[in-house]
Design an enzyme around this catalytic site. Sequence first.
Site, PDB file in Angstrom:
ATOM      1  N   HIS A 181       0.800  -1.145  -0.104  1.00  0.00           N
ATOM      2  CA  HIS A 181       0.103   0.033   0.063  1.00  0.00           C
ATOM      3  C   HIS A 181       0.904   1.350   0.004  1.00  0.00           C
ATOM      4  O   HIS A 181       0.645   2.174   0.808  1.00  0.00           O
ATOM      5  CB  HIS A 181      -0.754   0.033   1.363  1.00  0.00           C
ATOM      6  N   ASP A 240      -1.146  -5.145   6.024  1.00  0.00           N
ATOM      7  CA  ASP A 240      -2.122  -5.790   5.219  1.00  0.00           C
ATOM      8  C   ASP A 240      -1.726  -6.036   3.820  1.00  0.00           C
ATOM      9  O   ASP A 240      -1.180  -5.066   3.189  1.00  0.00           O
ATOM     10  CB  ASP A 240      -3.487  -5.494   5.458  1.00  0.00           C
ATOM     11  N   GLU A 241      -2.231  -7.194   3.194  1.00  0.00           N
ATOM     12  CA  GLU A 241      -2.280  -7.261   1.651  1.00  0.00           C
ATOM     13  C   GLU A 241      -1.040  -6.713   1.127  1.00  0.00           C
ATOM     14  O   GLU A 241      -0.751  -6.362   0.034  1.00  0.00           O
ATOM     15  CB  GLU A 241      -3.481  -6.296   1.271  1.00  0.00           C
ATOM     16  N   ALA A 242       0.152  -7.379   1.479  1.00  0.00           N
ATOM     17  CA  ALA A 242       1.492  -7.149   1.321  1.00  0.00           C
ATOM     18  C   ALA A 242       1.834  -8.380   0.254  1.00  0.00           C
ATOM     19  O   ALA A 242       2.890  -9.085   0.180  1.00  0.00           O
ATOM     20  CB  ALA A 242       2.440  -7.104   2.154  1.00  0.00           C
ATOM     21  N   HIS A 243       0.931  -8.531  -1.083  1.00  0.00           N
ATOM     22  CA  HIS A 243       0.997  -9.790  -1.605  1.00  0.00           C
ATOM     23  C   HIS A 243       2.342  -9.696  -2.688  1.00  0.00           C
ATOM     24  O   HIS A 243       2.869 -10.579  -3.051  1.00  0.00           O
ATOM     25  CB  HIS A 243      -0.045  -9.673  -2.619  1.00  0.00           C
TER      26      HIS A 243
END
Length: 528
Positions: A276, A339-342
């Site tokens: 992000h 979060d969401e550190a893909h």
Amino acid sequence: MRKFLYPFAFGAVVALTTLVMPGSAGNAADNPQATERGVTDIVPVPVEARPDPGSNFTLTAETVIRAEHQAKDVGNYLAGLLRPATGFPVPVVDRYDLGKKSAITLELGDAGSRVGDQGYQLHVTKNGVKLKANTTDGLFGGVQSLRQLFPADINKTTVQKREWTVSGGKVLDYPRFRQRGAMLDVARHFFKPDQVKRYIDQIAQYKINTLHLHLTDDQGWRIEIKSWPRLAEIGGQTAVGGDPGGYYTQEQYKDIVNYAASRHITVIPEIDMPGHTNAAQASYGELNCDGKPVPPRTDIEVGYSSLCIGLPITYKFVEDVIREVAAMTPGKYIHIGGDEAHATSDADYKTFFDKVTPMLATYDKKAQGWHNIVVTNPPTSAIPQYWDPARSNADVAAAAKRGNKILMSPANKAYLDMKYNKDTKLGLQWAGLVEVKDSYDWDPATFLPGVTENQLAGVEAPLWSETLRTSADIEYMAFPRLSGIAEIGWSPAATHNWDKYRARLAKQGPIWTAQGINFYRSPQVDWK
């Protein structure tokens, strides 16, 4: 009904034999002069409440607020709530000014161990109102209950010609969880300081005591960092859909923090990382592994960005940001995302937080983060925030067992940006459609196996802004669900009952109307 000792400090301890527990039938049907709301109608519902319709109090032009020195700020706040609609002077005088005028008295200390440092005792009689607490936080919470006992017109900003009668009775109240939060995403769409302050005033009514500000994301960077000025100058200029951006100067941010503190709310700023981060990487090419700035993004995709974990400048950047944000933030916590550190490998993710989390202690702060950070084995002082709709998570349960307190925000219950139904024009629905009953009908202490009541920090209601552009948009998605999450965080689990709550919630409608709040009139509630 049941008989027990009720430890009010307005006189000797008395045995009450006619206690009406919160949520039970009120007195309106029996009393032709009943007020709009009684003590059992308060939201969040109190621990104990005893209505006394024969003891209603009427505020007049002669009424004063008595407050000792430490309580004066709360007294002035209360007076500011009462003056516009009544037109009365409502002076704040010394508590020991015992003239014969009717009074609302604010007392600090000796409120009893049950109320702790956030609770209060409230006693409304014909002769006056007494509000007692051990701390100013408790007094402020008591004021939020007291204001609901006035006619809804008290919330109007012009003088209303009418009688100002307050429901008689006694309340003893204190919170279930210490942390009861709301989150506002100002990164996807930017909201000006006055809009943030408006939301602060709205959430304070329901005894919310933390405001989590999501300050950075792929679509925008919203806080001035003087050592990295292009974050605001470049990263602050974008928003979802190509809408206007913006950012808070450090002085504006400090002003928001101070305003929140005046409403007994602690700001928890979030700098989301290592993902992000597109707005930051568009501002400074050196934060990318190839040294080149990335194009700005104004869509709502997630999971594609990552700071360059192997570069030393990444950690200089992160520490500079933490240092400057910590210096402006009196609260103990900074939210570090996670979060969401893909786009970050598992190994790099752990490497990153192994280096970053200890930086917070250098600046006398502790970490809050999305629950994904538990895989890095953070210190037990860190608060993982559970956001997933899934009803099990072994890693979070293990963190709770190690000693981390979990903040509960499951998206299918607590996310205020989920659509109410398929026809809701605002919001998203990736976690499901969340009507008012859905958002209320859950217990944070039983949501995740392995995470029990005493392992919880509290609850938080996040509001993401991909589809929100105005204060009216914020209000429509937050209300009425925010007040339900507030009740889950404040009120005893034993009082949790949808049918009784919806009846009390209906009586909040006139308050919101008077305040100009653009709330969703759910068909599940018989609005008054």
